[in-house]
Design a protein around this motif. Structure first.
Motif, short mmCIF file in Angstrom:
data_model
loop_
_atom_site.label_atom_id
_atom_site.label_comp_id
_atom_site.label_asym_id
_atom_site.label_seq_id
_atom_site.Cartn_x
_atom_site.Cartn_y
_atom_site.Cartn_z
N GLU A 86 0.85 -1.19 0.00
CA GLU A 86 0.00 0.00 0.00
C GLU A 86 0.89 1.24 0.00
O GLU A 86 1.29 1.75 1.05
N LEU A 87 1.24 1.71 -1.19
CA LEU A 87 1.99 2.95 -1.35
C LEU A 87 0.97 4.07 -1.51
O LEU A 87 0.20 4.08 -2.47
N ARG A 88 0.96 5.01 -0.56
CA ARG A 88 -0.04 6.06 -0.54
C ARG A 88 0.62 7.44 -0.45
O ARG A 88 1.72 7.57 0.07
N ASN A 146 1.16 -0.11 5.00
CA ASN A 146 0.65 -1.38 5.52
C ASN A 146 1.74 -2.28 6.09
O ASN A 146 1.56 -3.49 6.18
N CYS A 168 4.62 4.10 9.37
CA CYS A 168 4.68 4.04 7.91
C CYS A 168 6.13 4.20 7.49
O CYS A 168 6.97 4.60 8.29
N GLY A 198 -3.97 10.13 0.58
CA GLY A 198 -4.40 8.75 0.67
C GLY A 198 -4.45 8.02 -0.66
O GLY A 198 -4.66 6.82 -0.70
N THR A 199 -4.23 8.74 -1.77
CA THR A 199 -4.28 8.10 -3.09
C THR A 199 -3.23 6.99 -3.16
O THR A 199 -2.08 7.16 -2.76
N LYS A 200 -3.64 5.85 -3.69
CA LYS A 200 -2.76 4.69 -3.82
C LYS A 200 -1.97 4.76 -5.12
O LYS A 200 -2.53 5.11 -6.17
#
Length: 112
Positions: free
Chosen positions: A13-15, A71, A84, A108-110
């Motif tokens: 999960e790269l955000r 994550n 993180c 929060g954009t993935k």
């Protein structure tokens, strides 16, 4: 280089988050900052330790968008729990330059 499967990559999960607070990590073994990164409504604010002191000053980091892995399990780093992993690249001297989006995107954009 090890090859990975697509299913391995999509687990990460790269955000995008925005640094809202940065302070010198006084108790770190290597020079570092404690970053507070806002990932938006769904993920909230997460803390991270980052060894980025060569290229950045704490005040200049406020408002900067960054890409982070959100994550991983929490990791104890001295007296703080890192929540993180803020990403970056080593330059020719081994110092870290942050991995950042070049345009504004929602928090929060993935990464796709």
């Amino acid at each position: 280089m090890d090859l990975i499967e697509w299913n391995d990559f999509i687990k990460v999960e790269l955000r995008v988050g925005k640094i809202i607070q940065a302070e010198v990590f006084e108790k770190a073994r290597k020079p570092a900052y404690i970053l507070h990164v806002d990932f938006g409504h769904d993920l909230g604010i997460k803390k991270s330790s980052a060894q980025i002191t060569k290229h950045y000053q704490p005040d200049a980091l406020i408002g900067k968008l960054v890409v982070a892995v959100v994550n991983f399990p929490k990791k104890q780093i001295g007296p703080i729990q890192s929540e993180c992993l803020v990403t970056g690249f080593h330059d020719e001297n081994g110092d870290v330059a942050l991995c950042v989006p070049d345009l504004d995107v929602p928090l929060g954009t993935k990464l796709l």
